[in-house]
Design a protein around this motif. Structure first.
Motif, mmCIF file in Angstrom:
data_model
loop_
_atom_site.group_PDB
_atom_site.id
_atom_site.type_symbol
_atom_site.label_atom_id
_atom_site.label_comp_id
_atom_site.label_asym_id
_atom_site.label_seq_id
_atom_site.Cartn_x
_atom_site.Cartn_y
_atom_site.Cartn_z
ATOM 1 N N ILE A 17 -34.351 49.608 25.778
ATOM 2 C CA ILE A 17 -33.614 48.374 26.112
ATOM 3 C C ILE A 17 -32.480 48.038 25.149
ATOM 4 N N ARG A 18 -32.215 48.901 24.174
ATOM 5 C CA ARG A 18 -31.239 48.546 23.136
ATOM 6 C C ARG A 18 -29.804 48.413 23.641
ATOM 7 N N ALA A 19 -29.510 48.988 24.820
ATOM 8 C CA ALA A 19 -28.157 48.861 25.371
ATOM 9 C C ALA A 19 -27.803 47.401 25.631
ATOM 10 N N GLY A 20 -28.817 46.564 25.838
ATOM 11 C CA GLY A 20 -28.570 45.150 26.092
ATOM 12 C C GLY A 20 -28.599 44.282 24.850
ATOM 13 N N PHE A 21 -28.748 44.890 23.684
ATOM 14 C CA PHE A 21 -28.818 44.106 22.450
ATOM 15 C C PHE A 21 -27.424 43.771 21.928
ATOM 16 N N PRO A 22 -27.205 42.534 21.481
ATOM 17 C CA PRO A 22 -25.991 42.242 20.720
ATOM 18 C C PRO A 22 -25.974 43.117 19.464
ATOM 19 N N GLU A 23 -24.782 43.435 18.984
ATOM 20 C CA GLU A 23 -24.672 44.392 17.875
ATOM 21 C C GLU A 23 -25.448 43.953 16.637
ATOM 22 N N THR A 24 -25.306 42.666 16.258
ATOM 23 C CA THR A 24 -25.951 42.220 15.019
ATOM 24 C C THR A 24 -27.469 42.221 15.138
ATOM 25 N N MET A 25 -27.979 41.741 16.261
ATOM 26 C CA MET A 25 -29.427 41.718 16.469
ATOM 27 C C MET A 25 -29.967 43.148 16.566
ATOM 28 N N GLY A 26 -29.222 44.012 17.252
ATOM 29 C CA GLY A 26 -29.635 45.404 17.389
ATOM 30 C C GLY A 26 -29.737 46.104 16.046
ATOM 31 N N LEU A 27 -28.809 45.772 15.141
ATOM 32 C CA LEU A 27 -28.822 46.369 13.807
ATOM 33 C C LEU A 27 -30.047 45.905 13.022
ATOM 34 N N ARG A 28 -30.349 44.621 13.125
ATOM 35 C CA ARG A 28 -31.528 44.095 12.435
ATOM 36 C C ARG A 28 -32.798 44.823 12.893
ATOM 37 N N VAL A 29 -32.980 44.902 14.195
ATOM 38 C CA VAL A 29 -34.176 45.519 14.763
ATOM 39 C C VAL A 29 -34.249 47.003 14.397
ATOM 40 N N HIS A 30 -33.134 47.704 14.516
ATOM 41 C CA HIS A 30 -33.083 49.135 14.186
ATOM 42 C C HIS A 30 -33.508 49.377 12.740
ATOM 43 N N ARG A 31 -32.957 48.585 11.836
ATOM 44 C CA ARG A 31 -33.285 48.760 10.421
ATOM 45 C C ARG A 31 -34.742 48.416 10.140
ATOM 46 N N SER A 32 -35.207 47.312 10.710
ATOM 47 C CA SER A 32 -36.583 46.886 10.451
ATOM 48 C C SER A 32 -37.587 47.915 10.962
ATOM 49 N N ILE A 33 -37.368 48.425 12.164
ATOM 50 C CA ILE A 33 -38.291 49.423 12.721
ATOM 51 C C ILE A 33 -38.327 50.672 11.843
ATOM 52 N N SER A 34 -37.184 51.059 11.286
ATOM 53 C CA SER A 34 -37.157 52.250 10.435
ATOM 54 C C SER A 34 -38.047 52.069 9.210
ATOM 55 N N TRP A 35 -38.051 50.865 8.625
ATOM 56 C CA TRP A 35 -38.872 50.607 7.439
ATOM 57 C C TRP A 35 -40.345 50.424 7.795
ATOM 58 N N ILE A 36 -40.611 49.898 9.003
ATOM 59 C CA ILE A 36 -42.001 49.838 9.470
ATOM 60 C C ILE A 36 -42.565 51.252 9.599
ATOM 61 N N GLY A 37 -41.744 52.163 10.116
ATOM 62 C CA GLY A 37 -42.164 53.556 10.220
ATOM 63 C C GLY A 37 -42.444 54.170 8.861
ATOM 64 N N ARG A 38 -41.578 53.860 7.891
ATOM 65 C CA ARG A 38 -41.789 54.395 6.537
ATOM 66 C C ARG A 38 -43.073 53.822 5.926
#
Length: 221
Positions: A17-38
């Motif tokens: 669903i990321r195609a529908g994300f505003p750029e700033t919100m999408g960046l927040r979520v992308h970064r947070s998920i990466s650290w959750i994975g780590r």
């Protein structure tokens, strides 16, 4: 169930669903998920897991106010974020996540004096904190009342006040890695962030049009 919100589940949903994300919100979520994975890859290293999860938390809430010359304080930004997050119709999900774990890490953390800031103020000889024990009891009663009333914003504020003390201990060198001393709060703190952060991120993805604020460090080409 909150237990199903693993890195893989969050990443799969984000990609769908990321195609529908505003750029700033999408960046927040992308970064947070990466650290959750780590953080998931840390196994029993609770110190590292807590730190990586706190970075994931910073990714979703921190905004430009924290980097201004005169900042209003990180706690204000955290409370603002909780207010936005819990204004959603799904706010009961956060309360349920806390309630499911209340008898475990949440209760243990709230009963632990080593993550209560006035305790350390007193230990360091700062005037005015001789009554830290009474403050501790008052805080515990207020937390219980907020929980009973279903006031999720206040409940989270109490929990993250304790987690922030733990964050400071670890990040500012006030703790030894994998120390045999005071392990309980590190273990419990990592467990609490581990079940709350995926819920926070999932709620944000369900509400992409909310103004989640502008990250201070955007991607610059």
């Amino acid at each position: 169930m909150t237990d199903s919100l693993t890195f893989s589940a969050l990443k799969e949903k984000q990609r769908a669903i990321r195609a529908g994300f505003p750029e700033t919100m999408g960046l927040r979520v992308h970064r947070s998920i990466s650290w959750i994975g780590r953080a998931e890859a840390c196994g029993d290293d609770h110190d590292a897991r807590f730190i990586f999860l706190w970075i994931a938390f910073n990714a979703v809430y921190a905004d430009e106010r924290e980097f201004q010359w005169v900042a209003p304080g990180e706690r204000a930004a955290i409370v603002d974020y909780f207010g936005k997050l819990l204004a959603r119709a799904e706010e009961r999900r956060v309360y349920k996540a806390l309630w499911q774990r209340f008898s475990g890490p949440v209760r243990m953390l709230m009963e632990n004096r080593f993550v209560f800031n006035p305790f350390w103020q007193h230990q360091n000889g700062i005037d005015g904190f001789e009554d830290w024990e009474e403050r501790f009891r008052t805080s515990s009663r207020s937390f219980a009342q907020a929980f009973q009333a279903g006031d999720s914003v206040r409940v989270l504020s109490f929990v993250f006040d304790r987690l922030y003390v733990l964050r400071n201990q670890l990040v500012h060198g006030g703790s030894t890695w994998n120390s045999g001393v005071n392990r309980a709060q590190v273990r419990d703190g990592a467990a609490i962030l581990g079940f709350l952060l995926p819920v926070f991120v999932d709620l944000m993805m369900d509400n992409p049009k909310e103004d989640w604020g502008r990250p201070f460090y955007p991607v610059v080409e």
